[in-house]
Enzyme design. Structure first.
Site, short mmCIF file in Angstrom:
data_model
loop_
_atom_site.label_atom_id
_atom_site.label_comp_id
_atom_site.label_asym_id
_atom_site.label_seq_id
_atom_site.Cartn_x
_atom_site.Cartn_y
_atom_site.Cartn_z
N LYS A 111 0.83 -1.19 -0.05
CA LYS A 111 0.03 0.08 0.11
C LYS A 111 0.89 1.18 0.07
O LYS A 111 0.68 2.22 -0.65
CB LYS A 111 -1.05 0.01 1.21
CG LYS A 111 -1.98 1.20 1.00
CD LYS A 111 -2.44 1.58 2.65
CE LYS A 111 -1.68 2.61 3.45
NZ LYS A 111 -2.38 2.88 4.44
N ASP A 163 -6.44 0.78 0.66
CA ASP A 163 -6.54 1.23 1.78
C ASP A 163 -7.78 0.66 2.39
O ASP A 163 -8.57 0.13 1.81
CB ASP A 163 -6.09 2.80 1.91
CG ASP A 163 -7.30 3.44 1.64
OD1 ASP A 163 -8.42 2.96 0.94
OD2 ASP A 163 -7.52 4.72 1.98
#
Ligand code: SF4
Length: 300
Positions: free
Chosen positions: A198, A217
Site C-alpha cells: 500500500k 487502503d
C-alpha cells in the site's frame, strides 16, 4: 462536484419514478443510470435510518438486503466490462483531478506521511508533518535519530512506537543502501522497514507517477466490496482483482477517486447513497437508500 453531475435525491413521497424493488434492474447491457433507474414500475426501498425506517408506511418495503447472492442472479455480472467502465466514467465526473491528500514536497516526505497515516487520518498526519519536516529536514536527519527520539514528534498519529521504528529504520536503509534517495521501484521499496504494497503504491503512483499496482487502503477495501469488484478481504488479493478489471492507465487515479469517495460519500457507517451517482450501479448490502436490489454478499 463537477458541473453536470446531479446527485440523486430521494423523492419526498418516498417514491422513485417507476423503479421496482425486488428485481435486479442492472444488466450487462443496461448500465447507464437514467435508463436503468427508469426501467420498470413500482416503489423504491426507503433508507434504513433508525426510527424513520421503522415508521415506514404499510406496504412499503423497508430497506434491507435481499437474500440475493449476486452469483445467483441471472444475467448479472458485477465485473462486466460495461459496468466497470460506467463506474469509472462516473468517478471521472465526480472526482476529475483528485490527488493524494497527504501534504508533501518530496518522495521521502510522502513516504513518511504514508507510514504515519496508518490507523490515522490524513488531516491528523498533515497537522504533524510540517513541524516534523522543519525539525528534521532531510532523510539523513531522520537516519541520525533513534526511534525513541522520534516518538514524541509522531505520538499524536497513534501507534507511535511502531511508526517511529519504521520511519527511522527506513531512513537508515535509504541512506545506507540507496544513496539517500527513495527507491522508485516496488522491489526496493518493499525492502524498507514499515513499507508494504500500500505504502509503496502511494509513493510510486503519487510521486514517481508509476502505476505498479493499486493502493488498497480501508476505503478501497470497503468500496470495492460494496461495488462487488472483489469478493476478497485480503488487501493483496483485492489489489490483484482490481488490477484485472481496471485499465492500467487508470490505476493511480482510480485509487485516489475511491479514497475521496470513501471520505465524502461512501463512508463506513452510513454511506450517503441518496447523494451518490453510483447508486443505481451499487447493490451494497449496507446501503442507506436504494433503487435496486441489495446483495447480501456486497459488504465488507
Ligand atoms: S450507493 Fe452508497 S454504498 Fe454504493 S457506492 Fe454509493 S455511497 Fe457507497
Amino acid at each position: 462536484m463537477s458541473r453536470g453531475v446531479v446527485p440523486r435525491q430521494p423523492a419526498r413521497s418516498g417514491r422513485q419514478d417507476r423503479v421496482r424493488v425486488g428485481r435486479t434492474s442492472l444488466t450487462a447491457k443496461a448500465v447507464t443510470g437514467t435508463k436503468n433507474a427508469r426501467a420498470g414500475a413500482g416503489t423504491v426501498a426507503r433508507p434504513g435510518r433508525g426510527k424513520a425506517s421503522e415508521a415506514a408506511p404499510k406496504g412499503r418495503k423497508k430497506l434491507a438486503a435481499s437474500n440475493v447472492s449476486s452469483a445467483k442472479i441471472k444475467g448479472y455480472d458485477p465485473l462486466a466490462p460495461e459496468r466497470v467502465s460506467e463506474i469509472l466514467r462516473r468517478l471521472d465526473q465526480l472526482y476529475p483531478e483528485v490527488t493524494c491528500a497527504l501534504t508533501h514536497s518530496s518522495a521521502w516526505e510522502l513516504l513518511v506521511a504514508t507510514i504515519l497515516s496508518a490507523q490515522s487520518t490524513d488531516a491528523n498526519v498533515n497537522r504533524v508533518t510540517p513541524e516534523l519536516f522543519r525539525k528534521y529536514p532531510t532523510v539523513q536527519a531522520f537516519a541520525a535519530l533513534t526511534p525513541e527520539q522520534l516518538e514524541p514528534d509522531v505520538r499524536s498519529t497513534g501507534f507511535f512506537r511502531n511508526k517511529s521504528k519504521s520511519v527511522v529504520g527506513a531512513a537508515k536503509k535509504i541512506v545506507a543502501d540507496f544513496g539517500g534517495q527513495v527507491p522508485d521501484d516496488m522491489d526496493n521499496l518493499l525492502t524498507l522497514p514499515g513499507v508494504a504494497r500500500k505504502t509503496a503504491n502511494v509513493v510510486l503512483g503519487s510521486w514517481f507517477k508509476k502505476a505498479e499496482g493499486l493502493v488498497v487502503d480501508t476505503h478501497v477495501h470497503r468500496i470495492s466490496r460494496r461495488l462487488e469488484l472483489t469478493t476478497q478481504n485480503d488487501p493483496q488479493k483485492i489489489e490483484q482483482d482490481l488490477m484485472k478489471i481496471i485499465p492500467r492507465e487508470k490505476w493511480i487515479l482510480f485509487s485516489h477517486q475511491i479514497i475521496w469517495h470513501g471520505r465524502k460519500l461512501c463512508i463506513a457507517r452510513k454511506p450517503k447513497c441518496a447523494d451518490c451517482t453510483l447508486e443505481n450501479l451499487c447493490h451494497a448490502a449496507d446501503k442507506t437508500w436504494s433503487t435496486v436490489d441489495m446483495h447480501k454478499n456486497a459488504k465488507v
